[in-house]
Motif scaffolding. Structure first.
Motif, PDB file in Angstrom:
ATOM      1  N   GLU A  16      -0.057  43.642  52.924  1.00 44.54           N
ATOM      2  CA  GLU A  16       1.340  43.944  53.222  1.00 44.54           C
ATOM      3  C   GLU A  16       1.707  45.391  52.910  1.00 44.54           C
ATOM      4  O   GLU A  16       2.629  45.949  53.525  1.00 44.54           O
ATOM      5  N   ILE A  17       1.021  46.008  51.956  1.00 45.83           N
ATOM      6  CA  ILE A  17       1.363  47.389  51.585  1.00 45.83           C
ATOM      7  C   ILE A  17       0.308  48.376  52.082  1.00 45.83           C
ATOM      8  O   ILE A  17       0.309  49.541  51.690  1.00 45.83           O
ATOM      9  N   SER A  18      -0.612  47.897  52.924  1.00 45.02           N
ATOM     10  CA  SER A  18      -1.625  48.795  53.477  1.00 45.02           C
ATOM     11  C   SER A  18      -1.148  49.354  54.817  1.00 45.02           C
ATOM     12  O   SER A  18      -0.236  48.812  55.436  1.00 45.02           O
ATOM     13  N   SER A  19      -1.811  50.412  55.265  1.00 46.77           N
ATOM     14  CA  SER A  19      -1.481  51.014  56.555  1.00 46.77           C
ATOM     15  C   SER A  19      -2.462  50.584  57.639  1.00 46.77           C
ATOM     16  O   SER A  19      -2.458  51.127  58.741  1.00 46.77           O
ATOM     17  N   VAL A  20      -3.286  49.591  57.334  1.00 47.24           N
ATOM     18  CA  VAL A  20      -4.329  49.150  58.258  1.00 47.24           C
ATOM     19  C   VAL A  20      -3.729  48.262  59.344  1.00 47.24           C
ATOM     20  O   VAL A  20      -2.857  47.416  59.072  1.00 47.24           O
ATOM     21  N   ASP A  21      -4.213  48.439  60.580  1.00 44.41           N
ATOM     22  CA  ASP A  21      -3.760  47.647  61.718  1.00 44.41           C
ATOM     23  C   ASP A  21      -3.943  46.154  61.457  1.00 44.41           C
ATOM     24  O   ASP A  21      -4.945  45.725  60.873  1.00 44.41           O
ATOM     25  N   LYS A  22      -2.997  45.336  61.907  1.00 39.58           N
ATOM     26  CA  LYS A  22      -3.045  43.892  61.644  1.00 39.58           C
ATOM     27  C   LYS A  22      -4.280  43.229  62.246  1.00 39.58           C
ATOM     28  O   LYS A  22      -4.861  42.317  61.650  1.00 39.58           O
ATOM     29  N   GLY A  23      -4.671  43.671  63.434  1.00 39.41           N
ATOM     30  CA  GLY A  23      -5.872  43.109  64.039  1.00 39.41           C
ATOM     31  C   GLY A  23      -7.112  43.416  63.227  1.00 39.41           C
ATOM     32  O   GLY A  23      -7.990  42.555  63.052  1.00 39.41           O
ATOM     33  N   LEU A  24      -7.175  44.625  62.695  1.00 45.06           N
ATOM     34  CA  LEU A  24      -8.317  45.002  61.858  1.00 45.06           C
ATOM     35  C   LEU A  24      -8.289  44.250  60.540  1.00 45.06           C
ATOM     36  O   LEU A  24      -9.334  43.836  60.020  1.00 45.06           O
ATOM     37  N   LEU A  25      -7.103  44.030  59.991  1.00 48.34           N
ATOM     38  CA  LEU A  25      -6.980  43.238  58.759  1.00 48.34           C
ATOM     39  C   LEU A  25      -7.531  41.835  58.957  1.00 48.34           C
ATOM     40  O   LEU A  25      -8.239  41.304  58.097  1.00 48.34           O
ATOM     41  N   ALA A  26      -7.205  41.223  60.094  1.00 48.37           N
ATOM     42  CA  ALA A  26      -7.712  39.874  60.389  1.00 48.37           C
ATOM     43  C   ALA A  26      -9.232  39.887  60.496  1.00 48.37           C
ATOM     44  O   ALA A  26      -9.905  38.946  60.051  1.00 48.37           O
ATOM     45  N   PHE A  27      -9.770  40.944  61.082  1.00 48.71           N
ATOM     46  CA  PHE A  27     -11.219  41.076  61.219  1.00 48.71           C
ATOM     47  C   PHE A  27     -11.890  41.216  59.850  1.00 48.71           C
ATOM     48  O   PHE A  27     -12.935  40.614  59.592  1.00 48.71           O
ATOM     49  N   ILE A  28     -11.276  42.000  58.961  1.00 46.67           N
ATOM     50  CA  ILE A  28     -11.829  42.204  57.624  1.00 46.67           C
ATOM     51  C   ILE A  28     -11.803  40.907  56.823  1.00 46.67           C
ATOM     52  O   ILE A  28     -12.745  40.587  56.105  1.00 46.67           O
ATOM     53  N   TYR A  31      -7.522  45.084  45.614  1.00 41.85           N
ATOM     54  CA  TYR A  31      -7.657  44.593  46.989  1.00 41.85           C
ATOM     55  C   TYR A  31      -7.312  45.693  47.990  1.00 41.85           C
ATOM     56  O   TYR A  31      -7.948  45.814  49.047  1.00 41.85           O
ATOM     57  N   LEU A  32      -6.306  46.499  47.669  1.00 43.84           N
ATOM     58  CA  LEU A  32      -5.913  47.574  48.579  1.00 43.84           C
ATOM     59  C   LEU A  32      -7.018  48.622  48.702  1.00 43.84           C
ATOM     60  O   LEU A  32      -7.325  49.087  49.812  1.00 43.84           O
ATOM     61  N   VAL A  33      -7.633  48.991  47.578  1.00 41.33           N
ATOM     62  CA  VAL A  33      -8.765  49.924  47.624  1.00 41.33           C
ATOM     63  C   VAL A  33      -9.872  49.360  48.508  1.00 41.33           C
ATOM     64  O   VAL A  33     -10.448  50.065  49.348  1.00 41.33           O
ATOM     65  N   ALA A  34     -10.168  48.069  48.330  1.00 40.60           N
ATOM     66  CA  ALA A  34     -11.230  47.434  49.124  1.00 40.60           C
ATOM     67  C   ALA A  34     -10.876  47.425  50.609  1.00 40.60           C
ATOM     68  O   ALA A  34     -11.699  47.790  51.461  1.00 40.60           O
ATOM     69  N   ILE A  35      -9.665  47.008  50.943  1.00 43.33           N
ATOM     70  CA  ILE A  35      -9.242  46.915  52.344  1.00 43.33           C
ATOM     71  C   ILE A  35      -9.354  48.273  53.035  1.00 43.33           C
ATOM     72  O   ILE A  35      -9.912  48.387  54.138  1.00 43.33           O
ATOM     73  N   GLU A  36      -8.840  49.294  52.392  1.00 38.25           N
ATOM     74  CA  GLU A  36      -8.816  50.605  53.034  1.00 38.25           C
ATOM     75  C   GLU A  36     -10.218  51.214  53.136  1.00 38.25           C
ATOM     76  O   GLU A  36     -10.524  51.897  54.122  1.00 38.25           O
ATOM     77  N   ARG A  37     -11.057  50.928  52.156  1.00 36.14           N
ATOM     78  CA  ARG A  37     -12.428  51.444  52.219  1.00 36.14           C
ATOM     79  C   ARG A  37     -13.223  50.740  53.321  1.00 36.14           C
ATOM     80  O   ARG A  37     -13.983  51.374  54.055  1.00 36.14           O
ATOM     81  N   ILE A  38     -13.054  49.436  53.445  1.00 36.47           N
ATOM     82  CA  ILE A  38     -13.747  48.689  54.504  1.00 36.47           C
ATOM     83  C   ILE A  38     -13.226  49.124  55.879  1.00 36.47           C
ATOM     84  O   ILE A  38     -14.000  49.312  56.819  1.00 36.47           O
ATOM     85  N   ALA A  39     -11.908  49.278  55.993  1.00 37.69           N
ATOM     86  CA  ALA A  39     -11.314  49.698  57.264  1.00 37.69           C
ATOM     87  C   ALA A  39     -11.850  51.055  57.694  1.00 37.69           C
ATOM     88  O   ALA A  39     -12.142  51.270  58.881  1.00 37.69           O
ATOM     89  N   LYS A  40     -12.001  51.959  56.752  1.00 37.38           N
ATOM     90  CA  LYS A  40     -12.531  53.288  57.088  1.00 37.38           C
ATOM     91  C   LYS A  40     -13.977  53.187  57.559  1.00 37.38           C
ATOM     92  O   LYS A  40     -14.381  53.837  58.528  1.00 37.38           O
ATOM     93  N   SER A  41     -14.762  52.358  56.872  1.00 39.17           N
ATOM     94  CA  SER A  41     -16.163  52.181  57.267  1.00 39.17           C
ATOM     95  C   SER A  41     -16.263  51.627  58.683  1.00 39.17           C
ATOM     96  O   SER A  41     -17.054  52.107  59.501  1.00 39.17           O
ATOM     97  N   ILE A  42     -15.437  50.621  58.984  1.00 43.81           N
ATOM     98  CA  ILE A  42     -15.436  50.036  60.327  1.00 43.81           C
ATOM     99  C   ILE A  42     -14.970  51.058  61.353  1.00 43.81           C
ATOM    100  O   ILE A  42     -15.532  51.181  62.444  1.00 43.81           O
TER     101      ILE A  42
END
Length: 493
Positions: A40-52, A475-486
């Protein structure tokens, strides 16, 4: 994907399906809940969040076993691969009577996020075998795990570049040796076969420092927390681990080593809760961990240890007053039914998912600081990463450098004596200590400390910038790091 649901056992109480009448979620739903809150507080696209968040794949199969009594059994096995954004995927193999697909997927997801938090380049995975290990002989467990390995290899679910298991609840270095031997037999031309599994005995390609890694990693995070005067002041404590009171749940590999390092740093372990009984110190000095360790190793239980208070209702131990509570057993041990009775000021999650979201909310409302599992128990996978690197490089850490380091240090010490010693010589014992070269365990402990301290600093900084809890920050650190890798891979252009 099929939905696998089962009753969830929370600290001896039975909860049905995903939601209990008390508001506790299942383990898998809890992991998703924490993910969603951070998303909810990340800047990652919702579709990418679902993928992660989604578990990429899970397999279920049955292993046939003919027991010593002649009875034929079918043993249920699982392997979940949560994320392939980094390869290989990594995660332990758990033996337990109640393991299932949901639990396995939850643990695999935690492994994905955990690796991302401490920047270990693996995707997350987990395996499980549905047996009570105490009711099977060593020969029977060997047969099960060797066949389990065959099933993974047959499905291309294992290999040093694909999926690398490790120990978890109910397994250890011996079981990893069986797995490595089976894989090597099936893939005898794979020069990197030793890297198919970590947590192996040293003689089988294991690494010095792996056994204590998770407990030591937890200690490093606690040490860093207690070195931050502003943070500890908020919970009414002073700087430093020394003289703080600790309660540890679980005297397995994680809880035992965490207790040892805390004890050496001057912390007081005032109680230990185990499955078959617990101990409470009434002297105020804290338990002698070496005595506890020796007694437990000899007797297989804490019951009967002299000169301390023995308690059979170990859940009550968690509710005793202390500075720090370290749950180092299984998931969902602190829940809506007991969270309001927890009197610790800090909780360090050395186990995977020991708090339910309902408990987390209650404890945060009371001002308890929660150091999350994604960071606190990441030491095991960190040193597993070092073992994997050692296996791929086919050389132990320090072998090429130790003698060179020692020679250089001796030359330096001699030069200092001749230039500034005024005829005085450095004592032999001190000279030997100062000139000692780094061993494999020195490299491992140093790398682990760097990883855990850096991970803590990133989580703390994110929590301060976002004004959120350490769990949400992790969790936010993990989400954003994974999103960047993808994103860097161009999967989502």
């Amino acid at each position: 994907m099929l939905s696998f649901k089962r009753p969830v056992l929370l600290a001896g109480r039975l909860f049905r399906n995903s939601h209990s009448t008390n508001g506790d979620l299942s383990f898998l739903d809890s992991v998703d809940h924490y993910f969603n809150k951070a998303a909810e507080i990340s800047s990652v696209d919702k579709g990418l969040l679902a993928f992660i968040k989604a578990c990429n794949s899970i397999i279920k199969f049955h292993v046939p076993l003919k027991r010593a009594c002649g009875k034929l059994e079918l043993i249920e096995g699982y392997r979940a691969q949560h994320s392939h954004h980094r390869l290989p995927v990594k995660g332990g193999i758990r033996l337990g009577p109640n393991v299932d697909a949901n639990e396995t997927m939850a643990l695999a997801a935690l492994m994905t996020y955990k690796c991302a938090v401490v920047n270990v380049p693996f995707g997350g995975a987990k395996g499980s075998v549905r047996i009570d290990p105490s009711k099977y002989t060593s020969t029977e467990k060997e047969a099960i795990l060797r066949r389990y390995t065959v099933e993974l290899v047959r499905r291309n679910y294992m290999g040093p570049a694909i999926d690398v298991p490790a120990p978890d609840y109910g397994t250890g270095s011996l079981e990893m040796a069986w797995i490595k031997d089976t894989y090597s037999f099936l893939r005898h031309t794979d020069i990197n076969a030793s890297g198919c599994v970590t947590g192996k005995p040293i003689s089988e390609g294991g690494i010095q420092g792996r056994q204590e890694a998770t407990g030591l990693g937890a200690f490093f995070v606690l040490r860093e927390f207690f070195n931050d005067e502003d943070l500890v002041r908020k919970v009414g404590l002073t700087r430093g681990v020394k003289d703080k009171t600790f309660i540890v749940q679980g005297l397995g590999n994680v809880g035992l080593h965490a207790s040892e390092f805390i004890h050496r740093a001057g912390g007081r372990i005032i109680a230990i809760a185990e499955r078959h009984g617990g101990l409470v110190d009434e002297t105020g000095k804290g338990l002698d961990i070496e005595v506890v360790k020796s007694y437990h190793k000899k007797n297989g239980t804490l019951n009967g240890l002299p000169n301390v208070k023995n308690i059979t209702d170990t859940e009550k131990i968690l509710e005793l007053p202390c500075d720090v509570l370290i749950p180092a057993a299984l998931e969902s041990q602190i829940h809506s039914g007991n969270a309001d009775r927890i009197k610790a000021k800090v909780i360090a999650e050395a186990a995977n998912g020991p708090l339910t979201p309902a408990a987390d909310k209650i404890l945060e409302g009371k001002g308890v600081v929660i150091l999350p599992d994604l960071l606190v128990n990441a030491g095991g996978v960190t040193v597993s990463y070092f073992e994997w690197l050692k296996n791929l490089n086919h050389i132990e850490f320090g072998r090429m450098t130790r003698r060179m380091e020692e020679h250089g240090k001796r030359v330096l010490l001699s030069a200092l004596e001749n230039q500034y010693g005024n005829g005085h010589k450095i004592p032999t014992s001190l000279r030997d200590e100062l000139s000692r070269g780094n061993t494999e365990v020195d490299f491992v402990h140093s790398g682990l400390e760097e990883t855990m301290v850096t991970g803590w600093e990133n989580v703390k900084k994110t929590a301060q910038e976002k004004g959120c809890s350490f769990r949400k920050a992790a969790y936010l650190v993990a989400i954003e790091r994974i999103a960047k890798s993808i994103g860097d891979q161009g999967i989502f252009p």
